[in-house]
Write an enzyme that holds these catalytic residues in place. Structure first.
Site, PDB file in Angstrom:
ATOM      1  CB  CYS A   1      -0.943  -0.041   1.307  1.00 23.75           C
ATOM      2  SG  CYS A   1      -2.135  -1.394   1.101  1.00 23.75           S
TER       3      CYS A   1
ATOM      4  CG  HIS B   1      -2.669   3.387   2.431  1.00 25.25           C
ATOM      5  ND1 HIS B   1      -3.412   2.885   1.521  1.00 25.25           N
ATOM      6  CD2 HIS B   1      -2.854   2.348   3.440  1.00 25.25           C
ATOM      7  CE1 HIS B   1      -3.796   1.766   1.702  1.00 25.25           C
ATOM      8  NE2 HIS B   1      -3.635   1.250   2.713  1.00 25.25           N
TER       9      HIS B   1
ATOM     10  CG  ASN C   1      -6.743  -0.422   1.927  1.00 23.33           C
ATOM     11  OD1 ASN C   1      -6.151  -0.065   1.091  1.00 23.33           O
ATOM     12  ND2 ASN C   1      -6.038  -0.748   3.024  1.00 23.33           N
TER      13      ASN C   1
END
Length: 332
Positions: free
Chosen positions: A117, A256, A286
């Site tokens: 990520c 993020h 996400n």
């Protein structure tokens, strides 16, 4: 690793998410949780999942085309394409090769990076360094299709993730959003906190692995949260000091999009009292390596930035890894 990219600028952004909207009830029921539990724990209300015929390269290509239009750059002008992903179309070839072919960017070198990520800023750094050596323009893409590697019964993971892609066109130019400073970190002693156990050379995926669910994404949630909450504020402080700016100088914070409740806790510890934190996780979840460039594009298209404002991009994820980029906004 910390460095400046001199005159590298972001010239355009783009994003893409699949059409399919997946509600909390849809993901929560097999995992034994409901909409209220998911919102309370994550602030996520829905996410997008790829259709049966969509792969990571499809999402990446669509985001790339949007970024090229935004920048006014053609695919033929690209010298490099970097795709950040931990859910490639296949173990090989690189997903970037498919993107290069579909765009018709025949003169561009194309490769993937996997920093999970944190990947988009890693890719930005790699692309910027390449351009400083050979010139031209680069396409930086973060793209992931996590819906294909989620255990539908694991409430710790299945409720979090959506599929998507975000892209940036970067290059040396007299105009555009300046990339002022970049820092990359990896904490390999914590590599076991986020894994997909089987499918690589350490543990090839076979029938016994499939039966045990070892093809699925696995995360030690409490330890990951501890890493982010305890490590990220200090890493941000060090990064801003190296970049010669104060927390109060930051106008926008794009982290993020891991978990909205956790982000609120971290943001409060950063001391960026003037900054607006931008979130897309409420509707997209996400999106892995896509989350930072996707959120940057959404905010840009909503005209949330003013020329000269400083924006902090902050990635964190498996590895464990962390990545930061300080950019100075300019209308393209």
């Amino acid at each position: 690793m910390n460095h400046d990219l001199k005159d590298i600028r972001i010239l355009g952004t783009g994003a893409f998410v699949p059409d399919r909207i997946v509600t909390n009830d849809e993901v929560g029921t097999p995992a034994g949780v409901d909409d209220a539990w998911i919102v309370h724990k994550t602030a996520i209300r829905e996410r997008r999942w790829a259709g049966a015929g969509e792969a990571t390269s499809d999402l990446a290509t669509s985001a790339a085309r949007a970024a090229l239009r935004s920048a006014g750059i053609t695919a033929e002008q690209l010298s490099v394409i970097v795709v950040a992903t931990s859910t490639p179309d296949r173990p090989q070839p690189p997903t970037a090769a498919y993107v290069q072919h579909r765009l018709g960017a025949t003169g561009a070198a194309a490769f993937d990076v996997n920093a999970v990520c944190s990947g988009a800023v890693f890719a930005l750094s790699a692309a910027g360094g390449t351009l400083l050596r050979q010139g031209g323009y680069a396409l930086v893409i973060g793209a992931d299709v996590y819906s294909r590697i989620l255990d539908p019964t694991d409430r710790r993971t299945v409720v979090l993730f959506g599929d998507g892609a975000g892209a940036m066109v970067v290059g040396p130019a007299a105009h555009g959003t300046l990339v002022r400073h970049v820092a990359l970190h990896t904490f390999g002693d914590l590599a076991g906190l986020i894994t997909v156990p089987a499918g690589g050379s350490r543990m090839p995926l076979d029938h016994s692995g499939l039966d045990a669910g070892l093809q699925y994404f696995a995360m030690s949630g409490r330890e990951v949260r501890r890493f982010v909450v305890e490590q990220l504020p200090q890493l941000v402080k060090e990064f801003l000091h190296e970049a010669a700016v104060e927390p109060g100088d930051i106008a926008h914070f794009i982290p993020h999009q891991a978990n909205g409740v956790m982000l609120d806790e971290v943001f409060g510890a950063l001391g960026m009292h003037r900054a607006t934190m931008h979130r897309t996780l409420t509707h997209y979840g996400n999106t892995g390596a896509a989350s930072i460039p996707l959120t940057l594009d959404v905010a840009a298209r909503e005209h949330r930035f003013r020329p000269g404002e400083l924006i902090l991009l902050a990635g964190f994820g498996g590895g464990m890894s962390a990545s930061f980029a300080l950019i100075e906004w300019a209308d393209n």
